[in-house]
Design a protein around this motif. Structure first.
Motif, PDB file in Angstrom:
ATOM      1  N   ASN A  46       0.817  -1.211   0.000  1.00 24.34           N
ATOM      2  CA  ASN A  46       0.000   0.000   0.000  1.00 24.34           C
ATOM      3  C   ASN A  46       0.853   1.264   0.000  1.00 24.34           C
ATOM      4  N   GLN A  47       2.148   1.124  -0.271  1.00 27.97           N
ATOM      5  CA  GLN A  47       3.001   2.297  -0.463  1.00 27.97           C
ATOM      6  C   GLN A  47       3.600   2.370  -1.869  1.00 27.97           C
ATOM      7  N   VAL A  48       3.972   1.224  -2.407  1.00 27.46           N
ATOM      8  CA  VAL A  48       4.667   1.213  -3.696  1.00 27.46           C
ATOM      9  C   VAL A  48       4.106   0.141  -4.618  1.00 27.46           C
ATOM     10  N   SER A  49       4.307   0.355  -5.919  1.00 27.49           N
ATOM     11  CA  SER A  49       3.981  -0.642  -6.935  1.00 27.49           C
ATOM     12  C   SER A  49       5.095  -0.625  -7.965  1.00 27.49           C
ATOM     13  N   THR A  50       5.802  -1.747  -8.118  1.00 27.82           N
ATOM     14  CA  THR A  50       6.856  -1.853  -9.118  1.00 27.82           C
ATOM     15  C   THR A  50       6.868  -3.272  -9.672  1.00 27.82           C
ATOM     16  N   VAL A  51       7.432  -3.424 -10.867  1.00 27.77           N
ATOM     17  CA  VAL A  51       7.626  -4.740 -11.448  1.00 27.77           C
ATOM     18  C   VAL A  51       9.019  -4.779 -12.064  1.00 27.77           C
ATOM     19  N   VAL A  52       9.676  -5.925 -11.951  1.00 28.90           N
ATOM     20  CA  VAL A  52      10.999  -6.105 -12.529  1.00 28.90           C
ATOM     21  C   VAL A  52      10.847  -6.600 -13.971  1.00 28.90           C
ATOM     22  N   PHE A  53      11.522  -5.937 -14.897  1.00 24.59           N
ATOM     23  CA  PHE A  53      11.504  -6.334 -16.305  1.00 24.59           C
ATOM     24  C   PHE A  53      12.942  -6.532 -16.774  1.00 24.59           C
ATOM     25  N   ILE A  54      13.196  -7.692 -17.391  1.00 28.01           N
ATOM     26  CA  ILE A  54      14.514  -7.999 -17.936  1.00 28.01           C
ATOM     27  C   ILE A  54      14.365  -8.097 -19.449  1.00 28.01           C
ATOM     28  N   ASN A  55      14.971  -7.172 -20.181  1.00 31.39           N
ATOM     29  CA  ASN A  55      14.765  -7.172 -21.629  1.00 31.39           C
ATOM     30  C   ASN A  55      15.590  -8.268 -22.306  1.00 31.39           C
ATOM     31  N   ASP A  56      15.458  -8.383 -23.620  1.00 34.45           N
ATOM     32  CA  ASP A  56      16.111  -9.452 -24.369  1.00 34.45           C
ATOM     33  C   ASP A  56      17.634  -9.347 -24.360  1.00 34.45           C
ATOM     34  N   ILE A  86      -4.941   4.187 -12.090  1.00 35.71           N
ATOM     35  CA  ILE A  86      -4.909   5.023 -10.892  1.00 35.71           C
ATOM     36  C   ILE A  86      -5.969   4.507  -9.937  1.00 35.71           C
ATOM     37  N   SER A  87      -5.560   4.194  -8.717  1.00 36.38           N
ATOM     38  CA  SER A  87      -6.502   3.738  -7.702  1.00 36.38           C
ATOM     39  C   SER A  87      -7.414   4.893  -7.305  1.00 36.38           C
ATOM     40  N   SER A  88      -8.724   4.663  -7.380  1.00 34.37           N
ATOM     41  CA  SER A  88      -9.688   5.716  -7.048  1.00 34.37           C
ATOM     42  C   SER A  88      -9.669   6.049  -5.556  1.00 34.37           C
ATOM     43  N   GLU A  89      -9.203   5.113  -4.743  1.00 36.12           N
ATOM     44  CA  GLU A  89      -9.167   5.339  -3.300  1.00 36.12           C
ATOM     45  C   GLU A  89      -7.869   6.000  -2.851  1.00 36.12           C
ATOM     46  N   VAL A 111      -3.816  -7.393  -5.587  1.00 36.03           N
ATOM     47  CA  VAL A 111      -3.357  -8.164  -4.438  1.00 36.03           C
ATOM     48  C   VAL A 111      -2.281  -7.344  -3.739  1.00 36.03           C
ATOM     49  N   THR A 112      -2.517  -7.041  -2.487  1.00 35.45           N
ATOM     50  CA  THR A 112      -1.574  -6.254  -1.700  1.00 35.45           C
ATOM     51  C   THR A 112      -1.003  -7.123  -0.599  1.00 35.45           C
ATOM     52  N   GLU A 113       0.317  -7.163  -0.510  1.00 38.33           N
ATOM     53  CA  GLU A 113       0.966  -8.013   0.500  1.00 38.33           C
ATOM     54  C   GLU A 113       1.493  -7.177   1.642  1.00 38.33           C
ATOM     55  N   LYS A 114       1.506  -7.797   2.823  1.00 44.60           N
ATOM     56  CA  LYS A 114       2.131  -7.157   3.974  1.00 44.60           C
ATOM     57  C   LYS A 114       3.604  -6.945   3.687  1.00 44.60           C
ATOM     58  N   GLU A 115       4.151  -5.880   4.220  1.00 48.72           N
ATOM     59  CA  GLU A 115       5.588  -5.648   4.093  1.00 48.72           C
ATOM     60  C   GLU A 115       6.344  -6.787   4.767  1.00 48.72           C
ATOM     61  N   SER A 116       7.297  -7.346   4.041  1.00 42.39           N
ATOM     62  CA  SER A 116       8.143  -8.388   4.617  1.00 42.39           C
ATOM     63  C   SER A 116       9.545  -7.846   4.757  1.00 42.39           C
ATOM     64  N   SER A 117      10.458  -8.645   5.277  1.00 38.32           N
ATOM     65  CA  SER A 117      11.834  -8.200   5.442  1.00 38.32           C
ATOM     66  C   SER A 117      12.466  -7.891   4.093  1.00 38.32           C
ATOM     67  N   MET A 118      11.996  -8.589   3.026  1.00 31.79           N
ATOM     68  CA  MET A 118      12.518  -8.340   1.681  1.00 31.79           C
ATOM     69  C   MET A 118      11.723  -7.261   0.970  1.00 31.79           C
ATOM     70  N   GLY A 119      10.477  -7.020   1.436  1.00 33.30           N
ATOM     71  CA  GLY A 119       9.650  -6.011   0.822  1.00 33.30           C
ATOM     72  C   GLY A 119       9.230  -6.357  -0.589  1.00 33.30           C
ATOM     73  N   VAL A 120       9.014  -7.640  -0.890  1.00 28.42           N
ATOM     74  CA  VAL A 120       8.674  -8.040  -2.256  1.00 28.42           C
ATOM     75  C   VAL A 120       7.459  -8.952  -2.261  1.00 28.42           C
ATOM     76  N   THR A 121       6.829  -9.045  -3.425  1.00 25.29           N
ATOM     77  CA  THR A 121       5.691  -9.917  -3.646  1.00 25.29           C
ATOM     78  C   THR A 121       5.963 -10.750  -4.872  1.00 25.29           C
ATOM     79  N   GLU A 122       5.737 -12.070  -4.797  1.00 26.27           N
ATOM     80  CA  GLU A 122       5.865 -12.901  -5.980  1.00 26.27           C
ATOM     81  C   GLU A 122       4.629 -12.709  -6.839  1.00 26.27           C
TER      82      GLU A 122
END
Length: 201
Positions: A46-56, A86-89, A111-122
């Protein structure tokens, strides 16, 4: 010397995670161009949204939703689509998973995950680790932000959205098979009544 090794190890851990959960796919730029490569971790809190992309070429990028239109990856022989919205809320950019699209309503989930020690979501992570999954509806006939579907008050909210174009379907909302947990089937039925429909599961 031990501190140097520890620093190098800690810096290397996010890179290991970036390569641990990759799937073939592509990102979609703001002007509709598809760039192929590998989709890695989706980090959605609920603070950040990112995705990892690895190009060709093997270059690694951590992308925020405001920078791209969305991304697609393959999972269990099917393609999973995420769009930048954009989240309306929260009034911020997030990645929304597309569940169904049609001429009437688009259905998304976050899907929002609780912050973990790694701070990542699969992307295809363990459901037991997830904090919540919310549904969002976007009316194709209106240029408004997707609105969150409320579990409490679902019957009233859903009826208001579909009453005008599908009164018979609206009358069924709240009965068995037409409740909150049946939202995908409801949206699919509505879109079939008003035009073409496509499910992205």
């Amino acid at each position: 010397m031990k501190q140097i090794y520890l620093t190098v190890l800690l810096a290397f851990i996010p890179l290991v995670y970036a390569f641990s959960f990759i799937s073939s796919g592509y990102i979609i730029t703001k002007n509709g161009v598809r760039l192929t490569g590998q989709i890695g971790l989706l980090n959605q809190t609920n603070q950040v949204s990112t995705v990892v992309f690895i190009n060709d070429f093997g270059n690694i990028y951590t992308l925020q939703p405001e920078l791209i239109a969305g991304f697609v990856f393959e999972r269990d022989t099917s393609m999973q689509l995420f769009e930048s919205k954009i989240s309306s809320e929260e009034r911020r950019w997030v990645f929304m998973k597309v569940l169904a699209k049609g001429n009437g309503l688009n259905l998304y989930s976050i899907v929002t995950e609780k912050e973990s020690s790694m701070g990542v979501t699969e992307i295809d992570g363990d459901q037991r680790k997830l904090k919540s999954m919310d549904y969002f509806l976007e009316a194709r006939s209106k240029s408004k932000l997707p609105i969150r579907v409320q579990r409490m008050g679902f019957k009233r909210q859903m009826k208001e959205l579909i009453q005008r174009r599908a009164p018979k379907l609206a009358a069924k909302i709240g009965s068995k098979g037409y409740r909150y947990r049946d939202i995908l089937q409801i949206v699919e039925a509505y879109n079939e009544k008003v035009g073409n429909s496509k499910i992205f599961l």
